[in-house]
Design an enzyme around this catalytic site. Structure first.
Site, PDB file in Angstrom:
ATOM      1  N   HIS A 195      -2.505  15.112 -13.614  1.00  0.00           N
ATOM      2  CA  HIS A 195      -3.606  14.584 -14.424  1.00  0.00           C
ATOM      3  C   HIS A 195      -3.221  14.534 -15.892  1.00  0.00           C
ATOM      4  O   HIS A 195      -3.565  13.606 -16.611  1.00  0.00           O
ATOM      5  CB  HIS A 195      -4.839  15.469 -14.262  1.00  0.00           C
ATOM      6  CG  HIS A 195      -5.634  15.131 -13.047  1.00  0.00           C
ATOM      7  ND1 HIS A 195      -6.513  15.991 -12.477  1.00  0.00           N
ATOM      8  CD2 HIS A 195      -5.661  14.008 -12.296  1.00  0.00           C
ATOM      9  CE1 HIS A 195      -7.061  15.416 -11.419  1.00  0.00           C
ATOM     10  NE2 HIS A 195      -6.552  14.205 -11.295  1.00  0.00           N
ATOM     11  N   ARG A 338      -4.656  -4.695  -2.022  1.00  0.00           N
ATOM     12  CA  ARG A 338      -3.775  -4.366  -0.902  1.00  0.00           C
ATOM     13  C   ARG A 338      -4.517  -3.490   0.104  1.00  0.00           C
ATOM     14  O   ARG A 338      -5.223  -2.549  -0.287  1.00  0.00           O
ATOM     15  CB  ARG A 338      -2.540  -3.622  -1.427  1.00  0.00           C
ATOM     16  CG  ARG A 338      -1.558  -3.299  -0.314  1.00  0.00           C
ATOM     17  CD  ARG A 338      -0.275  -2.745  -0.857  1.00  0.00           C
ATOM     18  NE  ARG A 338      -0.439  -1.381  -1.349  1.00  0.00           N
ATOM     19  CZ  ARG A 338       0.563  -0.686  -1.899  1.00  0.00           C
ATOM     20  NH1 ARG A 338       1.749  -1.240  -2.062  1.00  0.00           N
ATOM     21  NH2 ARG A 338       0.362   0.541  -2.303  1.00  0.00           N
ATOM     22  N   GLU A 437       8.733  -5.522   1.672  1.00  0.00           N
ATOM     23  CA  GLU A 437       9.276  -4.245   1.182  1.00  0.00           C
ATOM     24  C   GLU A 437      10.105  -3.529   2.235  1.00  0.00           C
ATOM     25  O   GLU A 437      10.631  -2.445   2.006  1.00  0.00           O
ATOM     26  CB  GLU A 437       8.161  -3.336   0.654  1.00  0.00           C
ATOM     27  CG  GLU A 437       6.982  -3.160   1.579  1.00  0.00           C
ATOM     28  CD  GLU A 437       5.852  -2.340   0.945  1.00  0.00           C
ATOM     29  OE1 GLU A 437       6.060  -1.689  -0.081  1.00  0.00           O
ATOM     30  OE2 GLU A 437       4.743  -2.352   1.521  1.00  0.00           O
ATOM     31  N   ASP A 461       9.803   0.277  -2.353  1.00  0.00           N
ATOM     32  CA  ASP A 461      10.177   0.585  -0.970  1.00  0.00           C
ATOM     33  C   ASP A 461      11.386  -0.221  -0.514  1.00  0.00           C
ATOM     34  O   ASP A 461      12.204   0.273   0.247  1.00  0.00           O
ATOM     35  CB  ASP A 461       8.986   0.322  -0.028  1.00  0.00           C
ATOM     36  CG  ASP A 461       8.035   1.501  -0.018  1.00  0.00           C
ATOM     37  OD1 ASP A 461       8.524   2.644   0.093  1.00  0.00           O
ATOM     38  OD2 ASP A 461       6.822   1.290  -0.137  1.00  0.00           O
ATOM     39  N   ARG A 471      12.753   7.608  -2.008  1.00  0.00           N
ATOM     40  CA  ARG A 471      12.358   7.351  -3.402  1.00  0.00           C
ATOM     41  C   ARG A 471      11.739   8.567  -4.077  1.00  0.00           C
ATOM     42  O   ARG A 471      11.559   8.590  -5.293  1.00  0.00           O
ATOM     43  CB  ARG A 471      11.409   6.137  -3.489  1.00  0.00           C
ATOM     44  CG  ARG A 471      10.127   6.310  -2.730  1.00  0.00           C
ATOM     45  CD  ARG A 471       9.357   5.008  -2.619  1.00  0.00           C
ATOM     46  NE  ARG A 471       8.292   4.887  -3.605  1.00  0.00           N
ATOM     47  CZ  ARG A 471       7.294   4.018  -3.508  1.00  0.00           C
ATOM     48  NH1 ARG A 471       7.241   3.170  -2.490  1.00  0.00           N
ATOM     49  NH2 ARG A 471       6.355   3.966  -4.422  1.00  0.00           N
ATOM     50  N   CYS A 508       5.905  -6.646  -7.343  1.00  0.00           N
ATOM     51  CA  CYS A 508       4.912  -5.676  -7.821  1.00  0.00           C
ATOM     52  C   CYS A 508       5.455  -4.250  -7.839  1.00  0.00           C
ATOM     53  O   CYS A 508       4.730  -3.308  -8.108  1.00  0.00           O
ATOM     54  CB  CYS A 508       3.627  -5.756  -7.007  1.00  0.00           C
ATOM     55  SG  CYS A 508       3.864  -5.351  -5.272  1.00  0.00           S
TER      56      CYS A 508
HETATM   57  C1  PEP Z   1       6.504  -0.997  -3.662  1.00  0.00           C
HETATM   58  O1  PEP Z   1       6.877  -0.424  -2.648  1.00  0.00           O
HETATM   59  O2  PEP Z   1       7.278  -1.548  -4.467  1.00  0.00           O
HETATM   60  C2  PEP Z   1       5.067  -1.051  -4.011  1.00  0.00           C
HETATM   61  C3  PEP Z   1       4.622  -1.772  -5.002  1.00  0.00           C
HETATM   62  O3  PEP Z   1       4.224  -0.280  -3.291  1.00  0.00           O
HETATM   63  P1  PEP Z   1       4.088   1.312  -3.439  1.00  0.00           P
HETATM   64  O4  PEP Z   1       4.853   1.723  -4.659  1.00  0.00           O
HETATM   65  O5  PEP Z   1       2.635   1.562  -3.513  1.00  0.00           O
HETATM   66  O6  PEP Z   1       4.716   1.781  -2.164  1.00  0.00           O
HETATM   67 MG    MG Z   2       5.484   0.081  -1.095  1.00  0.00          MG
END
Ligand code: PEP
Ligand code: MG
Length: 577
Positions: A195, A338, A437, A461, A471, A508
């Site tokens: 936070h 999403r 992804e 991803d 990750r 994204c």
């Molecule tokens: C991604 O995997 O790049 C993505 C935008 O989704 P998240 O980071 O929520 O897995």
């Molecule tokens: Mg993702």
């Protein structure tokens, strides 16, 4: 000292150390006849903290970030919970001990339970418990409510900027610090999703967490430099370093001011190509920062955050209210919502922690939704209902087969049919996109482009699955590289597939907000970027200086190189031109 930089910018100033009340707690035994008095003392302290938090909440200015009020509410409800308001009383009675000791014991117990949670986000909530308990202990010990007294601050202000050095900082304290114009804050603990980190970003104060021993190693009043962009603290800098950082600070501030000037400028390249810059959000509370970023809409609304930190799934109505709030606030601009991406590092609560060996490869995102059709149905109905109030697009995460897509479409149609039957309006022309992804989806991107209305590349991803690098694991973080030729190839294949079928493609993942990659992505044909709101203006600045014919040639060269070690210097070189 190195930590995790959670909010960019440079601050130079004198350290102000905030005391850690928890370290001062001692244990003592009470005679039986004083136990009731001790319980009363405890109850009074809890009441005082409640009152203080309420006062802080009411004193928030209208334009204070929405998160702050939400965090204070979280702290208030923690305080109201039996585990903090009643169990310590039982401990005082049973062990005949002092109130500080009792609540500290209970806190240690709760923190141990949090530490056993695998999910990073939930585990970090332990800091909230510690912050609330620390407030109660401060009152019990007779410390002032705030960690910093106003008089002390104003005398320091005259000497220049003050940098707060703490073991941890609660959101409630952080907002007061903001009102006292601290230049930065740094803490020993906390993670990128704590936070405190979230708040630091929304308050726009350079800050660094997880410095481990800043409070021990830095002396009160010592001169320090905080470089929030790099996560570096320099203690007692030499004159030369101070001069260098003063320069960098001026440049940074100038840069930020200049960026504001392009807030309403359209993102168009020199050669006239318009580029869409969208924002990623986690919930309605992020709208404030989207609006101040000048983003052209929302390119990724991660709805799973509405499902996290709780035991019951939100129902259709609760979801509808949250989605509608975002959609209405965006006043007709596109909002890509999403569908649920639960699983892997985003678990709902401790009970749902996956016991499968590889959660990132398990029943997550669309796989989970297809296995729980009633959950998918409720979300689709909520999304469709919200679509009546603006410009909604639906995005499905983690697709790897066309079969999943077709099943998803059947369920979406079923939700539409049920709304028609109930006479509930929705956007009949709503579009459906898919996240690319999983490498399988990128390799097969043409087939997905054919059957979907738009594609969005989730590079976070995609990199993880292409390079076989978790990750969330910092032990292999140095191998996690978006410039790996295999990753670039998959991104490029997806962009080309979208173009072939006339479908828009966005990125994204985090790389969309990385200015070092903007030119390369543009050269590869990308025309839509979706990122954290704080990155929108710097990416736009890059775009305004770009000439696509030059970038196309450069990207072609980069894509022809198969050796990562050669790609990095090449991209760096092209970024200079
Ligand atoms: C991604 O995997 O790049 C993505 C935008 O989704 P998240 O980071 O929520 O897995
Ligand atoms: Mg993702």
């Amino acid at each position: 000292m190195h930590g995790i930089g959670v909010s960019s910018g440079i601050a130079i100033g004198r350290a102000h150390l905030v005391s850690n009340a928890l370290l001062e707690v001692v244990h003592y035994q009470l005679p039986m006849h004083l136990v009731d008095d001790e319980i009363a003392r405890f109850k009074n302290a809890v009441q005082t903290v409640k009152h203080d938090l309420e006062v802080i909440r009411h004193s928030l200015s209208k334009n204070a970030p929405a998160e702050i009020s939400a965090f204070i509410s979280t702290h208030l409800s923690m305080l109201a919970d039996k585990s903090l308001s009643e169990v310590p009383i039982e401990i005082i009675r049973k062990e005949q001990c002092n109130a500080e000791w009792a609540i500290k014991q209970q806190m240690d117990d709760i923190v141990a339970q949090f530490e056993a949670i695998e999910d990073d986000y939930l585990r970090e909530r332990k800091h909230d418990v510690v912050q609330v308990v620390e407030r109660v202990i401060k009152v019990l010990l007779g410390h002032p409510n705030m960690a910093v007294s106003k008089t002390k601050q104003s005398s320091k202000q005259q000497e220049g900027a003050t940098i707060l050095v703490a073991h941890d900082i609660s959101p409630a304290d952080a907002i007061q610090f903001k009102q006292h114009r601290f230049a930065a804050f740094i803490t020993d603990v906390g993670g990128a999703t704590s936070h405190t980190a979230i708040l630091a970003r929304s308050l726009n104060i350079p800050s660094i967490v997880a410095l481990q021993r800043a409070r021990d190693l830095i002396d009160d009043g010592e001169m320090i430099i905080v470089d929030g962009s790099l996560g570096v603290v320099i203690v007692n800098p030499s004159k030369e370093i101070l001069a260098e950082y003063a320069l960098r600070q001026d440049q940074w501030q100038l840069e930020q001011q200049k960026l504001q000037r392009i807030k309403s400028t359209k993102a168009v390249t020199i050669c006239g190509m318009p580029i869409d810059l969208f924002a990623n959000i986690e919930g309605p509370e992020d709208i404030v920062s989207v609006n101040s970023s000048g983003a052209a809409g929302i390119g990724l609304y991660r709805t799973e955050f509405l499902f996290m930190n709780r035991r019951e799934m939100p129902g259709e109505e609760e979801q509808f209210i949250a989605y509608k709030q975002v959609v209405e606030a965006m006043k007709g601009l596109p909002v890509v919502i999403r569908t649920l991406d639960l699983g892997a590092d985003k678990q709902m609560n401790p009970d749902t922690v996956s016991n499968c060996a590889n959660p990132a490869l398990g029943l997550r995102a669309v796989r989970f939704c297809l296995s729980e059709p009633q959950v998918f149905h409720a979300q689709f109905r909520a999304l469709l209902r919200a679509s009546h109030y603006g410009n909604v697009k639906i995005l499905v995460p983690m697709l790897s087969t066309l079969g999943e897509l077709r099943q998803t479409k059947i369920l979406l149609e079923r939700a539409k049919a049920s709304l028609r039957k109930d006479n509930i309006p929705f956007d009949e022309n709503i579009t459906l996109g898919g996240m690319i992804e999983v490498p399988a989806a990128a390799i097969n991107a043409e087939a997905f482009a054919k059957e979907l209305d738009f594609l969005s590349i989730g590079t976070n991803d995609l990199i993880q699955y292409t390079l076989a690098i978790d990750r969330t694991d910092d032990a292999v973080a140095h191998l996690y590289n978006p410039l790996h030729p295999a990753v670039l190839k998959l991104i490029h294949m997806t962009i080309v597939a979208g173009a072939k079928f006339g479908k828009s493609v966005s990125v994204c993942g985090e790389i969309a907000g990385d200015v070092k990659l903007t030119k390369l992505l543009l050269g590869m044909g990308l025309r839509q970027f979706s990122m954290h709101p704080s990155n929108v203006l710097s990416v736009k600045k890059q775009i305004l200086q770009c000439q696509l014919s030059v970038l196309n040639g450069q990207a072609k060269k980069v894509l022809s190189v198969k050796d990562l070690e050669k790609i990095e210097p090449l991209v760096a070189k092209f970024n200079l031109h």
